[in-house]
Design an enzyme around this catalytic site. Structure first.
Site, PDB file in Angstrom:
ATOM      1  CG  HIS A 292      38.258  47.973  41.836  1.00  0.00           C
ATOM      2  ND1 HIS A 292      37.801  48.693  40.872  1.00  0.00           N
ATOM      3  CD2 HIS A 292      38.353  46.555  41.390  1.00  0.00           C
ATOM      4  CE1 HIS A 292      37.577  47.745  39.628  1.00  0.00           C
ATOM      5  NE2 HIS A 292      37.617  46.577  40.092  1.00  0.00           N
ATOM      6  CD  GLU A 307      36.730  43.656  41.812  1.00  0.00           C
ATOM      7  OE1 GLU A 307      37.546  43.366  41.113  1.00  0.00           O
ATOM      8  OE2 GLU A 307      35.912  44.205  41.113  1.00  0.00           O
ATOM      9  CG  HIS A 361      40.828  42.805  39.336  1.00  0.00           C
ATOM     10  ND1 HIS A 361      40.209  43.961  39.421  1.00  0.00           N
ATOM     11  CD2 HIS A 361      41.951  43.131  39.130  1.00  0.00           C
ATOM     12  CE1 HIS A 361      41.043  44.856  39.081  1.00  0.00           C
ATOM     13  NE2 HIS A 361      42.317  44.178  38.749  1.00  0.00           N
ATOM     14  CD  GLU A 422      38.230  39.840  36.440  1.00  0.00           C
ATOM     15  OE1 GLU A 422      37.622  39.756  37.754  1.00  0.00           O
ATOM     16  OE2 GLU A 422      38.194  41.040  36.183  1.00  0.00           O
TER      17      GLU A 422
END
Length: 459
Positions: A292, A307, A361, A422
């Site tokens: 991102h 995030e 992430h 993750e």
């Protein structure tokens, strides 16, 4: 100048006390322009895990800064003229004149006193600092020492008459005997030009975007890959100092010419960074991708944390550790809060012919969802994913959700083994707290490095 440069003394103290405990405090004599500053017994300098912290009241009481504390938002704002730094208790991100910058440590409350990290702030400011190891004292020399209205040593004030940027060059029109001091800084990448005994001319505002009252301005730059903007301000009033900052999109080197032999134009020409290309020395190339960025915040946490901020913080920590590995070259897809298309992230790794690609992430889901999971796309990726997952689960201490197949663009389109991490769930209060805990981030960064080294079988 009784300015933020005071904080530079702590950098010296870190050198003088390299083996202090993780959370130790000590006192030292501090002299400003030959006069000892009276530091109360309750105002202790601290070293927290290698980051030097100082009570903010030392700055406000002794150096004349305006310091404001907001109990509601737990923010402390330090301001002097056009320079404004805002820090929040528990957050590793500060705001410097509207620009978001990461610190090494978050400010903390210690017995009702706010203590702040200093290394981060010190590079913004300038002051002569001398550490006397014999007397264990810090000697600070401000711009006020021996100065007069015309500047140091009787020099007449120079003026900046105009600023422009073209052909990848910054050009500054100057009248008078200006002596620029130029430095290249990182996190974020920028080039800073300070000209002491210099101010803006009366006509400067007619040709440049300039706030006459607050003495600052900014020039947007487009069409150049290296530079996104040029900022300028009357950074200090005693002595008069003009500061010009080139905000960079990526690291760049520069050459300087002008202001000699009668020239009235200072030219700072940007050149390509001269670091050797990754992998040219036979090292393994590792690409770390912070997911991102910019207008794409990723998942929003229980307490509204983003995030993208976690991803970048982790990528920077991993980069710092990998930079010390003799057999690995590390490249980040982004080192600042900017947006990259997924295809560009994969292309960067493919163009480098990287050995490993890792995308960082944080997850999102129902509030009860918790744990760490790691994704691979191809069977050739699975060994890398497993090596990373094993270490990260131990470092995070959350539920082991396993190594899973995932059809994610960045690991599908990269040609080398890749994994998408993750690390925890932004939507779970416990997970989110761990994700943004600096100590946990340090453990996870070290775990990622161990996983990479185990997979690559490098020492």
């Amino acid at each position: 100048m009784k300015k933020f440069g005071f904080l530079l003394f702590l950098v010296v103290m870190m050198i003088a006390f390299p083996k202090m405990a993780d959370a130790s405090s000590y006192s030292a004599k501090i002299y400003l322009d030959g006069q000892q500053i009276n530091v109360s017994s309750g105002a202790k300098v601290e070293n927290i895990n290698g980051t030097v912290m100082v009570p903010i009241r030392i700055v406000s009481e002794n150096l004349g800064f305006q310091v404001d504390w907001s109990k509601a938002t737990k923010t402390v704002t330090v301001q002097d003229g056009s320079q404004k730094v805002t820090m929040t208790i528990g957050s590793q991100y500060a705001d410097i004149n509207g620009q978001r910058v990461q610190m090494t440590k978050a400010p903390v409350l210690r017995g009702g006193t706010t203590i702040v990290p200093i290394r981060f702030v010190s590079e913004q400011m300038g002051m002569q600092v001398r550490w006397d190891n014999g007397t264990k004292s810090v000697h600070l020399t401000s711009g006020n020492a021996g100065s007069n209205p015309d500047g140091a040593d009787g020099a007449h004030t120079a003026t900046v008459d105009g600023i422009s940027f073209s052909d990848n060059k910054l050009m500054v029109a100057v009248t008078g005997n200006a002596k620029p001091s130029i430095s290249k800084l990182g996190n974020p990448d920028r080039i800073v030009i300070d000209m002491v005994n210099t101010e803006f001319s009366d006509s400067f505002g007619t040709m440049n975007d300039y706030d006459e009252v607050n003495k600052f301005g900014q020039m947007a730059v487009s069409g150049y890959s290296d530079v996104k903007s040029v900022r300028y301000s009357l950074y200090n009033s005693s002595p008069l100092t003009v500061r010009i900052v080139l905000d960079l999109n990526q690291p760049a080197n520069y050459t300087v010419s002008g202001l000699e032999n009668g020239s009235e134009i200072l030219t700072v020409a940007l050149t390509a960074a001269t670091d050797p290309s990754p992998g040219t020395s036979g090292k393994k190339i590792v690409v770390i991708d912070a997911g991102h960025g910019d207008h794409d915040p990723g998942a929003i946490g229980v307490t509204k944390k983003r995030e993208k901020d976690f991803n970048l913080a982790m990528a920077l920590k991993v980069e710092k550790l990998l930079a010390n590995e003799p057999n690995i070259d590390v490249v980040l897809t982004r080192s600042t809060d900017k947006f990259l298309e997924l295809k560009d992230r994969a292309k960067l790794a493919n163009d480098l012919k990287a050995d490993v690609f890792i995308s960082i992430h944080a997850n999102s889901g129902p509030s009860a969802a918790t744990g760490t999971e790691t994704y691979y796309y191809d069977q050739s990726d699975k060994a890398l994913a497993a090596a990373l997952h094993k270490e990260i689960v131990k470092a995070m201490g959350l539920k082991d959700r396993g190594v899973r197949y995932g059809n994610f663009h960045v690991i599908r389109e990269t040609k080398m083994p890749g994994a998408l991490l993750e690390v925890g769930f932004m939507s779970n209060k416990t997970d989110e707290s761990k994700l943004f805990d600096p100590a946990t981030q340090d453990r996870v960064a070290a775990a990622i490095v161990r996983g990479i080294k185990n997979y690559l079988n490098v020492n």
